[in-house]
Design an enzyme around this catalytic site. Structure first.
Site, PDB file in Angstrom:
ATOM      1  NE  ARG A  14     -14.190  -4.508 -13.280  1.00  0.00           N
ATOM      2  CZ  ARG A  14     -14.688  -5.534 -13.956  1.00  0.00           C
ATOM      3  NH1 ARG A  14     -13.898  -6.191 -14.782  1.00  0.00           N
ATOM      4  NH2 ARG A  14     -15.947  -5.907 -13.814  1.00  0.00           N
TER       5      ARG A  14
ATOM      6  CB  ALA B  89      -8.309   0.631   1.452  1.00  0.00           C
ATOM      7  N   GLY B  90     -11.217   0.191  -0.066  1.00  0.00           N
ATOM      8  CA  GLY B  90     -12.563   0.693  -0.330  1.00  0.00           C
ATOM      9  C   GLY B  90     -13.617  -0.185   0.328  1.00  0.00           C
ATOM     10  CG  HIS B  91     -14.276  -4.173  -1.027  1.00  0.00           C
ATOM     11  ND1 HIS B  91     -13.208  -4.359  -1.860  1.00  0.00           N
ATOM     12  CD2 HIS B  91     -15.392  -4.344  -1.778  1.00  0.00           C
ATOM     13  CE1 HIS B  91     -13.650  -4.635  -3.077  1.00  0.00           C
ATOM     14  NE2 HIS B  91     -14.972  -4.627  -3.058  1.00  0.00           N
TER      15      HIS B  91
ATOM     16  N   GLY C  93     -20.504   1.149  -2.270  1.00  0.00           N
ATOM     17  CA  GLY C  93     -19.552   2.204  -2.593  1.00  0.00           C
ATOM     18  C   GLY C  93     -20.038   3.060  -3.748  1.00  0.00           C
ATOM     19  CD  GLU C  94     -21.407   8.385  -2.579  1.00  0.00           C
ATOM     20  OE1 GLU C  94     -20.377   9.104  -2.725  1.00  0.00           O
ATOM     21  OE2 GLU C  94     -22.448   8.771  -2.036  1.00  0.00           O
ATOM     22  CE  LYS C  95     -14.555   1.036  -7.844  1.00  0.00           C
ATOM     23  NZ  LYS C  95     -15.042   0.284  -9.033  1.00  0.00           N
ATOM     24  CG  ASP C  96     -19.591  -0.147  -8.509  1.00  0.00           C
ATOM     25  OD1 ASP C  96     -19.191  -0.324  -9.671  1.00  0.00           O
ATOM     26  OD2 ASP C  96     -19.035  -0.655  -7.516  1.00  0.00           O
TER      27      ASP C  96
END
EC number: 6.3.2.1
Length: 283
Positions: free
Chosen positions: A187, A35-37, A147-150
């Site tokens: 992951r 869902a992030g993508h 995405g801001e996770k990275d």
């Protein structure tokens, strides 16, 4: 939706779109979409005439061969998801198509690349810049979504765009989380049910630390996060850095920068699985 496996197929498709003066949005991924993508793709669909999504597990950004071998690959399911949410083109090449010969270019942007992931994953950001610059050249998008996770990766890609004068608008997108707070990641599929429950503590403690930071120093907040997570059996903090969100350099006081971010990497479970997350403290 069209799927292109070669650069020629992709460029032929997109040349027609450019001739029609259509705006192109681009979402580079390594597949195993979640869902992030999907949130990145949906935003691109909303903001552009055409949306291109690449699915390519890039070997040059892995410094661990086992990590590369174990990275989930789910192209059929990914394509079905992308079609449902309105992507127009999927670019799914093999490694030989992207690297017909070794890419010997070298990218480095200290001090951004000298901290956190940089020294711990030698060559990782060089590989990221190699593949992203290649994909930008192939797709020639007007906008690109990350995405801001990275969090650190966005800073590195922004530096590369500036150095190479690439005419693309970089569009960072907020972290998407499960209902329990766990940051969505490809992951996560490698975690057992018990490990997923354990991993939730990463975001839980980060959220708590935002309130904690209101009455504690940077060092006290740092130590609270690290010590609390390391006290849980099955979690091992590799690093937690509280940094200037623009330079990614450590701060020692909350007044050191107008934007401050906490960036963390934690090993979870028996394998173990390396998970990243970040939280905004200021700005």
């Amino acid at each position: 939706m069209y799927i292109a496996e070669t650069v020629k197929e992709l460029t032929d498709f997109l040349e027609q779109e450019r001739t029609a003066d259509k705006t192109i949005g681009f979402v580079p991924t390594m597949g195993a979409l979640h869902a992030g993508h999907a949130s990145l793709v949906s935003r691109s669909v909303k903001e552009n005439d055409i949306t291109v999504v690449s699915i390519f597990v890039n070997p040059t950004q892995f410094n661990d061969k086992n990590d590369l071998a174990n990275y989930p690959r789910t192209l059929e399911a990914d394509a079905q998801l992308l079609e449902r949410i309105g992507a127009d083109y999927v670019f799914a090449p093999n490694a030989e198509e992207i690297y017909p010969e070794p890419d010997t270019r070298y990218f480095d942007y200290p001090p951004i690349t000298s901290v956190m992931e940089g020294p711990r994953r030698p060559g990782h950001f060089n590989g990221v810049c190699q593949i992203v610059s290649k994909l930008f050249d192939m797709v020639k998008p007007h906008r690109a979504y990350f995405g801001e996770k990275d969090f650190q990766q966005i800073a590195v890609v922004r530096a590369m765009i500036e150095e190479l004068h690439i005419p693309v608008e970089l569009c960072p997108c907020p972290i998407v989380r499960e209902e329990n707070g766990l940051a969505l990641s490809s992951r996560n599929t490698l975690l057992t049910d018990e490990e997923r429950k354990l991993a939730v503590n990463i975001s839980r403690i980060l959220f708590i630390s935002v309130d904690y930071a209101q009455n504690h120093s940077v060092k006290e907040t740092h130590d609270f996060v690290v010590n609390t997570l390391n006290a849980l059996n099955g979690l091992d903090v590799e690093y937690f850095e509280i940094v200037n969100a623009c330079t990614l350099q450590n701060v020692t006081a909350w007044t050191d920068a107008t934007e401050i971010q906490g960036c963390i990497t934690v090993y979870c479970g028996k394998k173990p699985i390396r998970l990243i997350d970040n939280i905004k403290y200021k700005g």
